[in-house]
Scaffold this motif. Structure first.
Motif, mmCIF file in Angstrom:
data_model
loop_
_atom_site.group_PDB
_atom_site.id
_atom_site.type_symbol
_atom_site.label_atom_id
_atom_site.label_comp_id
_atom_site.label_asym_id
_atom_site.label_seq_id
_atom_site.Cartn_x
_atom_site.Cartn_y
_atom_site.Cartn_z
ATOM 1 N N ASP A 496 0.826 -1.204 0.000
ATOM 2 C CA ASP A 496 0.000 0.000 0.000
ATOM 3 C C ASP A 496 0.864 1.260 0.000
ATOM 4 O O ASP A 496 0.653 2.178 0.775
ATOM 5 C CB ASP A 496 -0.932 -0.008 1.226
ATOM 6 N N VAL A 498 1.645 3.349 -2.700
ATOM 7 C CA VAL A 498 1.564 4.219 -3.886
ATOM 8 C C VAL A 498 0.505 5.298 -3.672
ATOM 9 O O VAL A 498 -0.657 4.986 -3.388
ATOM 10 C CB VAL A 498 1.221 3.387 -5.149
ATOM 11 N N ASP A 500 -2.220 8.223 -4.534
ATOM 12 C CA ASP A 500 -3.237 8.359 -5.591
ATOM 13 C C ASP A 500 -2.733 9.162 -6.786
ATOM 14 O O ASP A 500 -3.019 8.851 -7.927
ATOM 15 C CB ASP A 500 -4.482 9.065 -5.023
ATOM 16 N N TYR A 543 -6.823 0.982 -4.405
ATOM 17 C CA TYR A 543 -5.515 1.640 -4.319
ATOM 18 C C TYR A 543 -5.501 3.027 -4.950
ATOM 19 O O TYR A 543 -4.546 3.754 -4.809
ATOM 20 C CB TYR A 543 -4.450 0.787 -5.030
HETATM 21 MG MG MG Z 1 -3.748 4.773 -1.237
#
Ligand code: MG
Ligand code: BEZ
Length: 569
Positions: A496, A498, A500, A543
């Motif tokens: 997790d 990365v 936006d 994500y």
């Molecule tokens: Mg995120």
């Protein structure tokens, strides 16, 4: 007063922004794929020579060019130089390297003497070295060597290293996998390892107020060949031991560095090593295992020796012996390679993220070393030992040692570092701090995973210099861009890590720009389609928090690419 404080704060932020821009600008960025047999062109060569000149080369009597120039100009040490001073130094170095390539050693030497007030004697050795490297870069025996290899003929070995770290790798086209595992870690690698281990521990302490008790390290074979064992050295430093050579000058032993000298606790280290490392560095695997056992046996306060602390705790609570409790070197089963986490991610064959960490453990839970009776342990299944060791881990780490292959260039970084971090998260019931180091630059730099993903995205995936270099290769270039995005996605899946904005900018750069989309479509509609689907998957798995209008556009682009691929459009 308030205003002054605010303005000082703003100045500090602007300076920090400037530092970050400089970091990206000065990073050596591969501008295309390597074509076998083709020598580098002038601008690539200039960038490379500049990077090589950034290091002291005592073996050639050459100092780092930036330091020579700074001394000549009467400027301060690296860490205290202000941006203008650094730009001034940079301008002189750029001009000197241009001069070297166009007019030779004498002209470059004269330029630096004139502009920085440095004596010719001081700076000439650097240009002699750079001229030599420049010449070696013009020729290579790659194609000839491939043909000889295909005929089953002998390929002359050469040192395996990164060109920046060891210019002796030239000319290319030799067998670069040569290593003597008994020479690892080299003296230089051990010295550099200390610096990295200290920076790593300091970074953790700054963020957590104390040292980590246990860390998980990823060790790869090719990296340790290239650096003569920097990764191995870092593991030894964390444990607080130094390598010892035997009567045949082979590194086969370790001795403890006294706690007073170390000035900090010994860190418990779980080593997950690649299959290639296990095969090429068998004596080193033994050395690392021996180091753990030695540290566990030292009669020291438990708060200063976390290996001993954990081993004793495990013996007491699990009713097991030292041999079980001291296993720290894990790899694949004999004859097996890789974690398969990359394949699972790339093929979207998973529902819950923890499956990725579980797969890592299933693949890597085989112990290597030697038990207390001296019997070799060669890949014995040790899943519960690994689970316990991982359950104590507070930080995970891997060293990046080349500018050519970074975090998002290949799927191996996320399969290993991402895989082990995800495995820790479930077993320690908390996500570890995840770090990488960059032993490319003169100054060791520790970054968090998130910082590294941002830097790689800015320096490569989203950088026109990088992607235009790739697009020159047509079909393959688009595939490389898509690979980078998928590898970035791998860091969402495993850690997790990365932001936006990275996915948003990928969409803006490659898909929402009509001209660019047309280019990708023409060159390689398959990869363009995979790229759109990966972005939609990033959103689907939570994500990427994207605008609904952006998702609509992506779905539309996906449909039209599908039509194109099916020959409907
Ligand atoms: Mg995120
Ligand atoms: C290695 O050198 O150990 C390695 C290379 C590629 C992927 C994973 C490991």
């Amino acid at each position: 007063m308030v205003d002054e404080g605010k303005s000082a704060n703003q100045d500090a932020r602007v300076l920090q922004l400037y530092e970050e821009l400089l970091e990206i600008e000065q990073r050596l960025i591969p501008t295309g794929l390597h074509v076998l047999g083709r020598p580098s062109v002038a601008n690539e060569k200039a960038d490379l020579l500049k990077m090589i000149a950034a290091f002291d080369r005592p073996e050639f009597g050459a100092r780092a060019l930036a330091n020579t120039v700074a001394d000549g100009l009467g400027l301060t040490k690296t860490e205290n130089r202000d941006p203008e001073q650094r730009e001034q130094i940079d301008r002189i170095i750029d001009a000197a390297i241009r001069e070297l390539l166009e007019n030779g050693i004498d002209s470059a030497t004269e330029l630096v003497s004139r502009e920085a007030g440095v004596s010719a004697v001081q700076v000439r050795p650097t240009f002699v070295l750079l001229a030599d490297i420049s010449k070696s870069l013009e020729t290579n025996q790659e194609l000839d060597a491939v043909l000889r290899a295909l005929r089953g003929e002998f390929i002359e070995p050469g040192p395996g290293a990164d060109i920046v770290q060891n210019p002796h790798i030239l000319p290319t086209g030799r067998n670069t996998h040569a290593i003597n595992p008994y020479s690892v870690p080299s003296t230089v690698a051990f010295a550099r390892g200390e610096c990295v281990a200290n920076s790593l521990l300091n970074r953790y302490r700054e963020e957590n107020g104390r040292f980590p008790q246990s860390m998980a390290l990823v060790l790869w074979g090719l990296d340790n060949i290239k650096t003569q064992g920097e990764g191995v050295a870092q593991a030894l430093w964390l444990l607080g031991v130094r390598p010892v050579s035997d009567a045949l000058n082979r590194i086969t032993g370790v001795e403890p560095i006294p706690l007073e000298t170390l000035g900090r606790p010994r860190i418990d280290v779980v080593m997950t090593v690649s299959g290639i490392f296990r095969d090429l560095f068998s004596p080193t695997v033994q050395l690392l295992d021996k180091a753990v056992r030695l540290v566990a046996s030292l009669d020291e306060p438990l708060e200063l020796n976390f290996v001993r602390k954990h081993v004793l705790e495990q013996i007491a609570s699990d009713d097991c012996d030292l041999d079980q409790a001291a296993i720290r070197v894990f790899s694949n089963a004999p004859g097996n390679y890789g974690t398969n986490v990359n394949f699972m991610v790339m093929d979207s064959q998973w529902d819950r993220e923890e499956t990725l960490g579980d797969l890592f453990v299933t693949r890597k839970c085989f112990a290597y070393g030697r038990d207390s009776k001296g019997k070799a342990i060669e890949g014995e299944e040790a899943q519960s030992a690994m689970e316990l060791a991982l359950s104590r881990v507070e930080a995970t780490y891997q060293n990046i040692d080349t500018f050519e292959i970074g975090l998002t260039d290949v799927d191996h970084y996320f399969e290993y570092l991402g895989g082990v971090s995800k495995a820790v998260e479930k077993r320690a019931k908390s996500r570890p701090a995840i770090y990488l180091s960059d032993s490319l630059s003169r100054d060791v730099k520790i970054r968090s995973l998130e910082e590294t993903v941002r830097l790689e995205s800015r320096a490569k995936t989203l950088n026109p210099k990088w992607y235009e270099g790739m697009l020159k290769h047509g079909f393959r270039g688009v595939a490389e861009i898509e690979n980078h995005v998928s590898n970035t996605f791998g860091w969402s899946a495993t850690a997790d890590a990365v932001d936006d904005w990275i996915y948003s900018e990928v969409a803006n750069t490659f898909l929402f720009d009509e001209t660019m989309l047309e280019r990708l479509r023409d060159l390689n509609p398959h990869s363009a389609h995979s790229l759109v689907r990966r972005l939609l998957e990033a959103n689907g798995r939570g994500y990427w928090d994207a605008e609904e209008s952006a998702l609509d556009k992506l779905r539309e682009i996906s449909r039209s690419l599908e039509d194109q691929l099916e020959g409907v459009a």
